[in-house]
Design an enzyme around this catalytic site. Structure first.
Site, short mmCIF file in Angstrom:
data_model
loop_
_atom_site.label_atom_id
_atom_site.label_comp_id
_atom_site.label_asym_id
_atom_site.label_seq_id
_atom_site.Cartn_x
_atom_site.Cartn_y
_atom_site.Cartn_z
N CYS A 62 157.45 86.23 26.29
CA CYS A 62 158.56 85.37 25.88
C CYS A 62 159.00 85.78 24.48
O CYS A 62 158.40 86.65 23.85
CB CYS A 62 158.17 83.89 25.96
SG CYS A 62 157.73 83.09 24.42
N HIS A 63 160.06 85.15 23.98
CA HIS A 63 160.64 85.58 22.71
C HIS A 63 159.69 85.37 21.53
O HIS A 63 159.82 86.04 20.50
CB HIS A 63 161.97 84.86 22.47
CG HIS A 63 163.12 85.50 23.18
ND1 HIS A 63 163.50 85.13 24.44
CD2 HIS A 63 163.94 86.51 22.82
CE1 HIS A 63 164.53 85.88 24.82
NE2 HIS A 63 164.81 86.72 23.86
N THR A 64 158.75 84.43 21.65
CA THR A 64 157.78 84.27 20.58
C THR A 64 156.90 85.50 20.47
O THR A 64 156.61 85.98 19.37
CB THR A 64 156.92 83.02 20.83
OG1 THR A 64 157.78 81.87 20.90
CG2 THR A 64 155.92 82.82 19.70
N HIS A 85 150.96 84.49 25.68
CA HIS A 85 150.56 83.09 25.81
C HIS A 85 151.05 82.44 27.10
O HIS A 85 150.74 81.28 27.34
CB HIS A 85 151.05 82.28 24.59
CG HIS A 85 152.54 82.27 24.41
ND1 HIS A 85 153.23 83.37 23.96
CD2 HIS A 85 153.46 81.30 24.62
CE1 HIS A 85 154.53 83.07 23.89
NE2 HIS A 85 154.69 81.82 24.29
N GLU A 86 151.80 83.16 27.91
CA GLU A 86 152.19 82.65 29.23
C GLU A 86 151.36 83.39 30.28
O GLU A 86 151.48 84.61 30.42
CB GLU A 86 153.68 82.89 29.51
CG GLU A 86 154.59 81.90 28.85
CD GLU A 86 156.01 81.96 29.42
OE1 GLU A 86 156.77 81.03 29.17
OE2 GLU A 86 156.34 82.93 30.12
N CYS A 118 140.72 63.41 19.20
CA CYS A 118 141.23 63.16 17.84
C CYS A 118 142.26 62.04 17.83
O CYS A 118 142.74 61.59 18.88
CB CYS A 118 141.82 64.44 17.25
SG CYS A 118 143.38 64.97 18.01
N CYS A 121 145.50 63.05 19.71
CA CYS A 121 145.40 63.05 21.18
C CYS A 121 145.36 61.63 21.75
O CYS A 121 145.80 61.39 22.88
CB CYS A 121 144.17 63.83 21.63
SG CYS A 121 144.32 65.63 21.45
N CYS A 129 147.64 68.01 18.54
CA CYS A 129 146.19 67.84 18.47
C CYS A 129 145.75 68.24 17.08
O CYS A 129 146.26 69.22 16.52
CB CYS A 129 145.50 68.70 19.53
SG CYS A 129 143.69 68.72 19.45
N ARG A 133 146.47 72.13 17.93
CA ARG A 133 147.93 72.21 18.02
C ARG A 133 148.36 73.65 17.78
O ARG A 133 147.60 74.45 17.23
CB ARG A 133 148.57 71.28 16.98
CG ARG A 133 148.24 71.68 15.57
CD ARG A 133 148.56 70.59 14.56
NE ARG A 133 149.99 70.48 14.35
CZ ARG A 133 150.54 69.59 13.52
NH1 ARG A 133 149.79 68.76 12.83
NH2 ARG A 133 151.84 69.53 13.39
N CYS A 194 154.49 77.91 28.86
CA CYS A 194 155.38 77.87 27.70
C CYS A 194 156.80 77.50 28.08
O CYS A 194 157.23 76.37 27.95
CB CYS A 194 155.36 79.20 26.95
SG CYS A 194 156.46 79.24 25.52
N ARG A 389 162.06 86.04 32.77
CA ARG A 389 160.63 86.27 32.74
C ARG A 389 160.29 87.45 33.64
O ARG A 389 160.68 87.48 34.81
CB ARG A 389 159.86 85.04 33.19
CG ARG A 389 159.81 83.94 32.14
CD ARG A 389 159.05 84.41 30.90
NE ARG A 389 158.91 83.37 29.89
CZ ARG A 389 159.75 83.20 28.88
NH1 ARG A 389 160.80 84.00 28.75
NH2 ARG A 389 159.54 82.25 28.00
#
Length: 394
Positions: A62-64, A85-86, A118, A121, A129, A133, A194, A389
């Site tokens: 992804c773009h991130t 991360h995907e 926490c 959460c 979180c 997070r 994501c 994607r």
């Protein structure tokens, strides 16, 4: 590449083979800003307390990932590093204390974790979180500040966004792993890690789009089109897409876009065009471009009195919000949305079941499929705006 010997189940080595042992596998490693990914053999340590080691079966870019690969901010420049991360995969082994997952479970990683204990959460008003997070600058595991990846000669390879999925095996904290229905199609479930969750959740959970409402979406990548899909499933009557790529409208029609504006086709500001189209402005706008000038257009495109702008784009620039405080007295609101305001471990399993029932159309987001070794080609497709994607098969 030499694999550990022995039997395997669903592509995951049996417990006697790898549990508690270092695994040698292949990964796509980035060595410097803008340098091509290098496919190389790495070592992946066993999971420690409250950690999970996962065999990745599918992943995407992804773009991130693209931003970190480019090293757009100096703070992003941590190398060597495994991005991604995907993804979706199968649990290979779990560390001490993990009780909600076991070997063989189907899972997806989440960059915005949920420990469940926490104060964040336990609060219904946030999906953040305290410990897990999304943390753009973190490059090591939370437990001990070390890496679980290393080169064959023992040098550390850094982590990314609590996930690092451009590898055959990865280690994540259990707060960043979501168990899903074993019948869910894993290739599609990567989208829930994501893009689709972030965009669709912004429409469902953040804006709470109402039936019959009007929506404008600025930036028609996967997140923007997911916001359109979310608005469509909530019954929005007008969904305006804004992008400089006219091909995005063709794809967007299937996800609910009713109108399209190319800013390059008019001398008038986009917000004026939208106000004229809608009789004063839309009820909701979504900024998915990561551009402050676009954000201002999105803000002004909403109706005075009740318009809401949801910020989804990633903004690396040090510039501040292009809004005068007094403009907020006109009744327009602006709010950010992280991971679509989904609480990952609590809510994503149900969302996955909704996708299995066809509530959400996931098929349209997957535009390309390639073997993992062609990750650089997939990166270029995204950079050129030719893919939403591209699923990489490991």
């Amino acid at each position: 590449m030499q694999k550990p010997q022995g039997e395997s189940v669903n592509g995951v080595h049996t417990e006697s083979e790898t549990t508690g042992k270092v695994i040698t596998c292949k990964a796509a490693v980035v060595l410097g800003p803008g340098q091509p990914f290098v496919i190389e053999e790495i070592q992946v340590d066993p999971p420690q307390k409250m950690e999970v080691r996962v065999k990745i079966l599918y992943t995407s870019i992804c773009h991130t990932d693209l931003s970190y690969w480019k090293g757009e901010s100096e703070a992003y420049r941590v190398y060597p590093r495994i991005l991604g991360h995907e993804a979706a995969g199968i649990v290979e082994s779990v560390g001490e204390g993990v009780v909600d997952m076991r070997k063989g479970d189907h899972v997806i990683p989440i960059f915005n974790g949920e420990c469940g204990d926490c104060v964040y959460c336990k609060c219904d008003n946030t999906n953040l979180c305290e410990r897990f997070r999304v943390h753009p600058l973190r490059s090591v595991m939370v437990n001990d500040g070390n890496c679980r990846f290393s080169t064959k000669d023992g040098k550390p390879i850094f982590h990314f966004l609590n996930t690092s999925t451009f590898t055959e095996y990865t280690v994540l904290h259990s707060a960043c792993v979501v168990k899903i229905d074993s019948k869910a199609p894993l290739k599609k479930m990567i989208l829930l890690s994501c893009g689709v969750s972030s965009g669709l959740g912004a429409a469902w959970n953040t804006a709470k789009v109402q039936a019959g409402s009007s929506v404008a979406i600025f930036g028609l990548g996967s997140v923007g089109l997911a916001a359109a899909e979310g608005a469509r499933t909530r019954g929005a009557s007008k969904i305006i897409g804004v992008d400089i790529n006219p091909n995005k409208f063709i794809k967007g029609k299937a996800m609910g876009l009713t109108d399209f504006i190319n800013p390059n086709d008019s001398k008038n500001p986009v917000h004026e065009i939208i106000q004229e189209m809608t009789g004063g402005g839309v009820d909701y706008s979504f900024e998915c471009a990561g551009n402050l000038d676009v954000l201002r257009e999105a803000f002004l495109s909403t109706h005075e009195g009740w318009g809401m702008t949801v910020l989804l784009g990633i903004h690396p620039t040090p510039r501040m919000l292009p809004i005068h405080p007094m403009e907020l007295f006109d009744g327009r609101r602006i709010i950010g949305s992280v991971f679509g305001d989904f609480k990952g471990k609590t809510q994503l399993p149900h969302f996955a079941q909704q996708c299995m029932r066809g509530v959400v159309n996931l098929d349209g987001f997957i535009t390309h499929e390639l073997p993992f070794e062609k990750i650089n080609e997939a990166l270029q497709l995204l950079a050129d705006g030719k893919s939403l994607r591209c699923v990489l098969h490991l």
